[in-house]
Scaffold this active site. Structure first.
Site, PDB file in Angstrom:
ATOM      1  N   ASP A 114       4.282   1.486   9.353  1.00  0.00           N
ATOM      2  CA  ASP A 114       3.563   2.672   9.819  1.00  0.00           C
ATOM      3  C   ASP A 114       2.816   2.415  11.118  1.00  0.00           C
ATOM      4  O   ASP A 114       2.675   3.321  11.945  1.00  0.00           O
ATOM      5  CB  ASP A 114       2.577   3.140   8.745  1.00  0.00           C
ATOM      6  CG  ASP A 114       3.268   3.925   7.649  1.00  0.00           C
ATOM      7  OD1 ASP A 114       4.465   3.665   7.408  1.00  0.00           O
ATOM      8  OD2 ASP A 114       2.629   4.792   7.035  1.00  0.00           O
TER       9      ASP A 114
ATOM     10  N   CYS B 183       4.170  -3.065   1.838  1.00  0.00           N
ATOM     11  CA  CYS B 183       3.516  -2.138   2.757  1.00  0.00           C
ATOM     12  C   CYS B 183       3.594  -0.677   2.324  1.00  0.00           C
ATOM     13  O   CYS B 183       4.081  -0.352   1.257  1.00  0.00           O
ATOM     14  CB  CYS B 183       4.027  -2.359   4.170  1.00  0.00           C
ATOM     15  SG  CYS B 183       3.373  -3.911   4.868  1.00  0.00           S
ATOM     16  N   ASP B 184       3.137   0.189   3.229  1.00  0.00           N
ATOM     17  CA  ASP B 184       2.651   1.522   2.887  1.00  0.00           C
ATOM     18  C   ASP B 184       3.555   2.364   1.990  1.00  0.00           C
ATOM     19  O   ASP B 184       3.101   2.937   1.008  1.00  0.00           O
ATOM     20  CB  ASP B 184       2.363   2.300   4.168  1.00  0.00           C
ATOM     21  CG  ASP B 184       1.189   1.734   4.941  1.00  0.00           C
ATOM     22  OD1 ASP B 184       0.892   0.542   4.762  1.00  0.00           O
ATOM     23  OD2 ASP B 184       0.579   2.466   5.726  1.00  0.00           O
ATOM     24  N   LYS B 185       4.821   2.536   2.347  1.00  0.00           N
ATOM     25  CA  LYS B 185       5.687   3.427   1.573  1.00  0.00           C
ATOM     26  C   LYS B 185       6.589   2.666   0.615  1.00  0.00           C
ATOM     27  O   LYS B 185       7.265   3.274  -0.212  1.00  0.00           O
ATOM     28  CB  LYS B 185       6.556   4.279   2.506  1.00  0.00           C
ATOM     29  CG  LYS B 185       5.764   5.075   3.519  1.00  0.00           C
ATOM     30  CD  LYS B 185       4.703   5.948   2.863  1.00  0.00           C
ATOM     31  CE  LYS B 185       3.777   6.573   3.879  1.00  0.00           C
ATOM     32  NZ  LYS B 185       2.962   5.615   4.643  1.00  0.00           N
TER      33      LYS B 185
ATOM     34  N   CYS C  11      -1.778  -5.411   6.389  1.00  0.00           N
ATOM     35  CA  CYS C  11      -2.974  -5.414   7.240  1.00  0.00           C
ATOM     36  C   CYS C  11      -4.245  -5.617   6.425  1.00  0.00           C
ATOM     37  O   CYS C  11      -4.388  -5.101   5.327  1.00  0.00           O
ATOM     38  CB  CYS C  11      -3.043  -4.136   8.058  1.00  0.00           C
ATOM     39  SG  CYS C  11      -1.701  -3.979   9.253  1.00  0.00           S
TER      40      CYS C  11
ATOM     41  N   SER D 280      -3.936   7.491   8.124  1.00  0.00           N
ATOM     42  CA  SER D 280      -3.708   6.081   7.843  1.00  0.00           C
ATOM     43  C   SER D 280      -4.821   5.569   6.944  1.00  0.00           C
ATOM     44  O   SER D 280      -5.943   6.075   6.966  1.00  0.00           O
ATOM     45  CB  SER D 280      -3.694   5.297   9.161  1.00  0.00           C
ATOM     46  OG  SER D 280      -3.893   3.925   8.938  1.00  0.00           O
TER      47      SER D 280
END
Length: 616
Positions: A81, A122-124, A195, A517
């Protein structure tokens, strides 16, 4: 007694062809009676949270084989992202979640796998795999790649902690020199891993612990630390035992829908509110609940948000603490322990280890456990060495952070605030709700009234912010960026970042049917539902309309009369096929994204597919 799914392809003369192909993958006669377990990896060199995963699937697979199973690895896609942010690439981020879920379903069902180990980060990717797990409802254990070490640099003779968001803010700040900006950029992301703050990736990996689908330590143990290797080994070992519990003992408690049930979803949301997690977690939990046919909605989230205090404050809400500090304080189990002592958790839940909440806390809560090995695991810390390799260091803190009055994790009595880190707001402009990360909102901004500055896209808003057209007191409204209207529900990190870099971070509000985010802070309200493209009232806002925001009372109101709104709606709908679409926006939308938009629901439903359109 349930039948092993894999027997469909490994038993009977009519499956001779399938067995011949299995043999070509390395299987032998002895393997055809063993459980076939999918190792669902997500290695890619595009994403720092996944760059170190190439060999970790093999690590899990070897342990599965040693424990009496057959391991078969495959890979999913993974979008970064942060790299996709601020341009057309962000349109693809949320839709990739559905592709990941579908690809896992396709592979696992096509080959009749019995169970899964999901290697996400990570995000998705974690949400996509979670959706697939609850959709398939076969035994599963999650093990993520782990958090990145916090960046550190020396400015004004002081060592400060950094993350990706610092690099973005300082890079856009005209008052920061090129040299200082470059120094921050080079220091912000020092290692592999997700992150380093409580952004979406780390939030979701923490929530998987609370759901019971991941092992203790999964959400907070650093990607670089040697101790994390044990999580992968344990996942390979325990998944075989979990699989046999279901197929050979008819123990349905081993299935993900019975582990991650409504009580567990509530616990996960309680954790999220207490730690001020990313607002994206709301979207993903709602989506996962729908896949698992679990009755969990925005109404539940609103109810929980009103009673849960803010016990753990982490970047981007503070520069002081990052995920490595959360781990030192006891990680997810440490936060759950304080929530349990506050009487806020559902205790009748279990996890993939077969432990109930009481047993889990006794074994893994640093405030309770007598196990020195567990305490040593939570003492695992950063090395401060730039690397893309997993398990590359074994540094430890000299002591744990058990200060529950002023430390990273607090008791209810010493909470950062008695109001939690996330809130659901309702009002005429968000009849089905919207979300704000209160953990990142300045106390003086909890109530806000200002005139709207309306933009039909993120790009238009960014141009106006950087061009000085947004001033203190404005409510920046970015619409037609929802799941259907974007399409893809872009993250609005650049607008919020640029508001900060222009000195407006505490004097403006931002309202959108898009999302934010996990790195966002400030008065940023997203997930407005229904979205503009679905006829939501946000599509009727005009420049200069006043918007009232009241976080303590969970309200958000467009201060325009019902008669005027009815007239505006009539005017909008007179546009026919062009109604409820952005005016003058130029955006190339691929057919893949158009297909996503055709079926997408608004954020209050998790932006999942509208099954009613599929005859479901």
């Amino acid at each position: 007694m349930p039948k092993y799914r894999s027997h469909t392809t490994t038993h009977g003369r009519n499956m001779a062809g399938a067995r011949a192909l299995w043999r070509a993958t390395g299987m032998t006669d002895d393997d055809f009676g063993k459980p076939i377990i999918a190792v669902v990896n997500s290695f890619t060199q595009f994403v720092p949270g996944h760059v170190h995963l190439r060999d970790l699937g093999k690590l899990v697979a070897e342990q599965i084989v040693a424990s009496g199973g057959v391991a078969k690895e495959f890979n999913t896609i993974a979008v970064d992202d942060g790299i996709a942010m601020g341009h057309g690439g962000m349109l693809y981020s949320l839709p990739s979640r559905e592709l990941i879920a579908d690809s896992v379903e396709y592979m696992v069902n096509a080959h009749c796998a019995d169970a899964m180990v999901c290697i996400s980060n990570c995000d998705k990717i974690t949400p996509g795999m979670l959706m697939a797990s609850l959709r398939l409802n076969i035994p599963v254990i999650f093990v993520s790649g782990g958090p990145m070490e916090a960046g550190k640099t020396k400015l004004s003779d002081k060592i400060i902690k950094l993350d990706l968001i610092d690099a973005m803010i300082q890079g856009a700040n005209p008052n920061v020199s090129d040299e200082e900006s470059a120094q921050i950029e080079r220091s912000a992301c020092p290692t592999c891993g997700s992150c380093s703050g409580m952004f979406t990736a780390n939030s979701m990996n923490c929530l998987n612990e609370a759901l019971g689908l991941a092992l203790p330590g999964n959400g907070s143990l650093l990607a670089t630390h040697a101790d994390r290797k044990q999580l992968f080994l344990d996942a390979g070992k325990y998944i075989v035992a979990l699989t046999k519990r279901y197929y050979e003992q008819d123990d349905v408690s081993a299935l993900p829908r019975n582990i991650a049930n409504k009580a567990a979803f509530e616990n996960a949301m309680i954790l999220d509110i207490a730690m001020g997690g990313s607002t994206n977690t709301v979207l993903h939990l709602l989506a996962a609940a729908q896949e698992g046919e679990i009755d969990f909605s925005m109404t539940d989230i609103d109810r929980l948000s009103r009673k849960v205090p803010h016990l753990c404050k982490v970047a981007p809400s503070t520069q002081k603490y990052h995920m490595e500090d959360v781990h030192r304080a006891g990680g997810v189990i440490g936060i759950l322990g304080e929530l349990d002592r506050a009487g806020l958790l559902n205790r009748d839940v279990s996890n993939v280890l077969g432990l109930n909440l009481t047993q889990t806390l006794e074994a893994y809560d640093v405030m309770l456990t007598q196990d020195e090995g567990v305490k040593q695991m939570y003492a695992a810390g950063p090395a401060g060495i730039r690397t893309t390799k997993a398990f590359s260091q074994d540094c430890r803190y000299p002591s744990l952070d058990t200060d529950r009055e002023e430390g990273c994790i607090r008791t209810r009595e010493h909470a950062y605030s008695q109001d939690g880190g996330l809130a659901v707001l309702y009002g005429n402009i968000a009849a089905d709700g919207c979300i704000v990360k209160t953990a990142g909102v300045d106390k003086d901004s909890l109530t806000f009234r200002g005139p709207a500055k309306v933009f039909e896209s993120q790009d238009e808003a960014v141009e106006a912010i950087l061009g000085g057209k947004v001033v203190a007191g404005d409510v920046v409204v970015i619409r037609y960026e929802g799941p259907k209207g974007g399409p893809g529900m872009q993250e609005m990190l650049y607008p919020t970042t640029y508001l900060k870099s222009m000195g407006l971070g505490k004097s403006c509000a931002l309202l959108t049917d898009g999302r934010f985010s996990g790195g966002t802070s400030g008065l940023s309200i997203g997930h407005v539902s229904p979205e503009a493209a679905s006829g939501g009232l946000i599509g009727l806002v005009q420049d200069g309309d006043f918007i009232n925001i009241d976080i303590p009372n969970r309200g958000i109101v467009l201060d325009v009369s019902e008669a005027e709104l009815a007239a505006r709606r009539e005017t909008e709908e007179a546009h026919g096929d062009a109604a409820w679409s952005p005016k003058g926006r130029e955006r190339q939308v691929s057919y893949a994204l158009r297909a996503y938009a055709m079926l997408a629901t608004s954020a209050d439903k998790g932006a999942v597919r509208d099954k009613s359109k599929l005859g479901g």
